[in-house]
Design an enzyme around this catalytic site. Sequence first.
Site, PDB file in Angstrom:
ATOM      1  N   LYS A  53       0.835  -1.442  -0.288  1.00 25.01           N
ATOM      2  CA  LYS A  53       0.161   0.088   0.196  1.00 25.01           C
ATOM      3  C   LYS A  53       0.502   1.383  -0.418  1.00 25.01           C
ATOM      4  O   LYS A  53       0.907   2.391  -0.535  1.00 25.01           O
ATOM      5  CB  LYS A  53      -1.094   0.026   1.336  1.00 25.01           C
ATOM      6  N   GLN A  97      -5.457  -1.584   9.310  1.00 21.97           N
ATOM      7  CA  GLN A  97      -5.316  -2.795   9.265  1.00 21.97           C
ATOM      8  C   GLN A  97      -5.453  -3.900   9.620  1.00 21.97           C
ATOM      9  O   GLN A  97      -5.159  -3.946  11.120  1.00 21.97           O
ATOM     10  CB  GLN A  97      -3.609  -2.897   8.598  1.00 21.97           C
ATOM     11  N   ASP A 120     -11.820   2.040   3.636  1.00 21.98           N
ATOM     12  CA  ASP A 120     -11.893   0.218   3.925  1.00 21.98           C
ATOM     13  C   ASP A 120     -13.090   0.368   3.250  1.00 21.98           C
ATOM     14  O   ASP A 120     -13.805  -1.188   3.433  1.00 21.98           O
ATOM     15  CB  ASP A 120     -11.716   0.063   5.439  1.00 21.98           C
TER      16      ASP A 120
HETATM   17  N1  GUN Z   1      -6.653  -7.171   6.309  1.00 16.43           N
HETATM   18  C1  GUN Z   1      -6.524  -8.158   4.517  1.00 16.43           C
HETATM   19  N2  GUN Z   1      -7.194  -7.100   3.549  1.00 16.43           N
HETATM   20  C2  GUN Z   1      -7.849  -6.354   3.946  1.00 16.43           C
HETATM   21  C3  GUN Z   1      -8.492  -4.856   3.428  1.00 16.43           C
HETATM   22  O1  GUN Z   1      -8.681  -4.955   2.141  1.00 16.43           O
HETATM   23  N3  GUN Z   1      -8.647  -3.615   5.049  1.00 16.43           N
HETATM   24  C4  GUN Z   1      -8.000  -3.949   6.044  1.00 16.43           C
HETATM   25  N4  GUN Z   1      -8.145  -2.450   7.037  1.00 16.43           N
HETATM   26  N5  GUN Z   1      -7.185  -5.069   6.575  1.00 16.43           N
HETATM   27  C5  GUN Z   1      -6.706  -6.290   5.077  1.00 16.43           C
END
Ligand code: GUN
Length: 283
Positions: A53, A97, A120
């Site tokens: 990211k 996350q 998200d």
């Molecule tokens: N963990 C695995 N995929 C994701 C995601 O798309 N967003 C978040 N916040 N955590 C994750």
Amino acid sequence: MGNIINGKEVSDKIRESMSAQIEEFKNKTGVVPRLEVVLVGEDPASQVYVRSKEKACAKLGMESKTHRLPESTKQEQLVDLVRTLNKDKKVHGILVQLPLPKGINATKVLDEISPEKDVDGLHPYNMGKLLKGEDPLFVSCTPQGIIELIKTTGVPIKGAEVVVVGRSNIVGKPVALLLLQQHATVTICHSRTKDLGEVTRRADILIVSVGSPQIVKGDMIKKGAVVIDVGVNRLSDKLVGDVDFESAKEVASFITPVPRGVGPMTIAMLLKNTFLAAQRGVK
Ligand code: GUN
């Protein structure tokens, strides 16, 4: 053998088309879209995701910062951090996350994120709007990416029998709602579904997101179906999806590989959501 959907290529195209728009936005407004990520603990997969990211933001000229916090972090500290980020005008998108370490109530933390910065799409406001078929401020990234990939196949969603295996808040439920809104007939399966194969064999479009390596085999797929595999499972020597790719590709008309399938699309949609948040912020 079915066509392999190249998620990496689709995602690269989306990023390319955003690049010029972001440049123009920055020149016009002086604002740099900024994502702040909260990463708690040492989960190796999460570390990899967060690094990608950061890299993806940098590549598009967006700012990002990751708050790396120890496993011992208390829920109250996380809530305080989220509240601080909510107030910071330079921060457009906030992503906590997942998974969070045991002992932390993820809902309590996620619900603190301002819906305007919830890239998200997990805040009850945004999920509630999605459920009602109204416009959420953000839709979670993986479901959006899945819809884009299905569109590249040319297979119509309207009227299709779609089976979603998995009922998570981050993938299964939102993708089912998006497809329902686009007039698919949607069935959601999960770990207690009695005869999974019997249901999955009905699908014109099959989406699998359960986190069980290769649980869906070729004989559970209807001939000519579109298969979207969201799983990323680390076996001793390789990454595999929730679908057994080798047997599935013989029956599917289109199938996503793991890696280079859904994963890159999630990141592209996160960039898109962050840019959207920044654009709204200057209006
Ligand atoms: N963990 C695995 N995929 C994701 C995601 O798309 N967003 C978040 N916040 N955590 C994750």
